[in-house]
Design an enzyme around this catalytic site. Structure first.
Site, PDB file in Angstrom:
ATOM      1  N   LEU A 139      53.401 -48.385  19.523  1.00 62.10           N
ATOM      2  CA  LEU A 139      52.109 -48.456  18.786  1.00 62.10           C
ATOM      3  C   LEU A 139      52.143 -49.789  18.357  1.00 62.10           C
ATOM      4  O   LEU A 139      52.775 -50.425  18.018  1.00 62.10           O
ATOM      5  CB  LEU A 139      52.131 -47.394  17.728  1.00 62.10           C
ATOM      6  CG  LEU A 139      52.394 -45.963  18.072  1.00 62.10           C
ATOM      7  CD1 LEU A 139      52.683 -45.212  16.670  1.00 62.10           C
ATOM      8  CD2 LEU A 139      51.341 -45.523  18.702  1.00 62.10           C
ATOM      9  N   ASP A 140      50.846 -50.349  18.242  1.00 61.11           N
ATOM     10  CA  ASP A 140      50.433 -51.666  17.599  1.00 61.11           C
ATOM     11  C   ASP A 140      50.980 -51.582  16.070  1.00 61.11           C
ATOM     12  O   ASP A 140      51.261 -50.684  15.446  1.00 61.11           O
ATOM     13  CB  ASP A 140      48.864 -51.887  17.529  1.00 61.11           C
ATOM     14  CG  ASP A 140      48.439 -51.992  18.789  1.00 61.11           C
ATOM     15  OD1 ASP A 140      48.849 -52.025  19.785  1.00 61.11           O
ATOM     16  OD2 ASP A 140      47.097 -51.692  18.683  1.00 61.11           O
ATOM     17  N   ALA A 141      51.454 -52.891  15.712  1.00 66.90           N
ATOM     18  CA  ALA A 141      52.051 -52.954  14.373  1.00 66.90           C
ATOM     19  C   ALA A 141      51.206 -52.462  13.388  1.00 66.90           C
ATOM     20  O   ALA A 141      51.735 -51.691  12.409  1.00 66.90           O
ATOM     21  CB  ALA A 141      52.322 -54.487  14.008  1.00 66.90           C
ATOM     22  N   ASN A 142      50.019 -52.395  13.364  1.00 66.96           N
ATOM     23  CA  ASN A 142      49.022 -52.065  12.385  1.00 66.96           C
ATOM     24  C   ASN A 142      48.398 -50.513  12.661  1.00 66.96           C
ATOM     25  O   ASN A 142      47.512 -50.226  12.235  1.00 66.96           O
ATOM     26  CB  ASN A 142      48.114 -52.769  11.995  1.00 66.96           C
ATOM     27  CG  ASN A 142      48.516 -53.897  11.059  1.00 66.96           C
ATOM     28  OD1 ASN A 142      49.516 -53.777  10.374  1.00 66.96           O
ATOM     29  ND2 ASN A 142      47.887 -55.332  11.084  1.00 66.96           N
ATOM     30  N   THR A 143      48.850 -49.988  13.601  1.00 65.85           N
ATOM     31  CA  THR A 143      48.592 -48.448  13.999  1.00 65.85           C
ATOM     32  C   THR A 143      49.640 -47.529  13.730  1.00 65.85           C
ATOM     33  O   THR A 143      50.746 -47.926  14.198  1.00 65.85           O
ATOM     34  CB  THR A 143      48.292 -48.289  15.528  1.00 65.85           C
ATOM     35  OG1 THR A 143      47.182 -49.203  16.036  1.00 65.85           O
ATOM     36  CG2 THR A 143      47.898 -46.792  15.873  1.00 65.85           C
TER      37      THR A 143
END
Length: 310
Positions: A139-143
């Site tokens: 997952l993306d760091a901010n997802t």
């Protein structure tokens, strides 16, 4: 290992800037091409050239490509806010918080899922690259949301295969700007790095096959809450596809979201959450499913949107 390549400039690149030509020929970002040129690793007809120089068909390029820098080893330390949704001898399903990468990468200095698990004394699979052991998807760091990590070698092999063969049910909820038309649909559009080389991805002809299914759960005055199922798992896939439809995720300034709306909703990142994950358990063969509740920032933003117009 250093890679050296010598080749003529194709006719189709006549008149292109040198950095743009390199990007198209080798699949670099423009910034990476510019770095190689600045380091003197690119010769044009035997001479050092500037990134803005124009190339001509038939001119000879001599390009030296240094090996990429190695990713750092994970730092084994507990990650505040990262909870465990499920765990057994083969897998661990985490509820990943904001600001946490799946694994270490060059340039990332923040916390990681793998480091957080190791920091609590957990064992993970040793398969894969050293910095990505046990990681079968990201997952993306901010997802935020549900993410599975393999603990056993068998689990790693079978889960990697399941993700590759698209037998995993990955569900996300996204709050996007505006109203989808149609309310339910599929985006089938290839994705690759954005030609600008600024770290974004984009729908690009000849990019990697990327398929996103969406369904509108609720339409509000200024935004819509979507249920999204991914067939493929490209970097920033949902964010790129929603932006391409002119309905970026709320708060996603990198992909064209309205900063005024983001500020009003108190968002400092994209409204995107991995709400559920289901797959065949690698040890038992049983179909298992895990879900993650909305974190506070997303729940608050959704509340504000829902209150609009009431």
């Amino acid at each position: 290992m250093t890679d050296r390549r010598t080749l003529p400039v194709p006719d189709g690149l006549e008149g292109e800037r040198l950095d743009a030509a390199l990007a198209r020929l080798f699949g670099f970002s423009r910034s990476r091409a510019a770095e190689l040129i600045a380091e003197g690793d690119v010769l044009l007809d035997g001479s050092v050239a500037a990134k803005s120089d124009r190339v001509h068909a038939g001119a000879w390029l001599d390009v030296t490509i240094p090996p990429p820098p190695a990713a750092p080893a994970p730092v084994a330390e507990p990650v505040p806010g990262m909870s465990i949704l499920y765990e057994d001898d083969d897998i661990v399903v985490v509820d990943k918080p904001i600001g946490v990468a799946a694994h270490p990468t060059v340039g990332w200095t923040g916390p990681t899922v793998i480091g957080g698990l190791l920091g609590t004394g957990r064992r993970v699979s040793t398969s894969g690259a050293a910095e990505r052991q046990g990681i079968v998807h990201r997952l993306d760091a901010n997802t935020t949301g549900a993410m599975v990590v393999a603990k056993s070698e068998r689990a790693y092999t079978l889960l990697k295969r399941a993700f590759k063969e698209r037998t995993v049910d990955k569900r996300y909820h996204a709050l996007v700007q505006g109203h989808m038309d149609p309310l339910r649909g599929t985006v089938d559009a290839p994705i690759d790095r954005h030609p600008s080389g600024d770290g974004r991805f984009a729908v690009v002809a000849g990019g990697r096959d990327s398929v996103t299914h969406y369904d509108t759960l609720e339409a509000f005055r200024s935004a819509s809450l979507l249920d999204i199922k991914l067939e493929t798992g490209r970097t920033h896939q949902i964010r790129v596809h929603m932006s391409a439809l002119r309905h970026p995720c709320a708060g996603d300034l990198l992909y064209g979201a309205d900063p005024t709306l983001a500020a009003r909703l108190g968002l400092t990142r994209q409204w995107l959450h991995a709400v559920s994950l289901a797959f065949e358990h690698p040890a038992t063969g049983e179909w298992v499913s895990f879900s993650s509740p909305y974190p506070d920032d997303l729940a608050k933003a959704l509340e504000i949107v829902a209150d609009d117009g009431r």
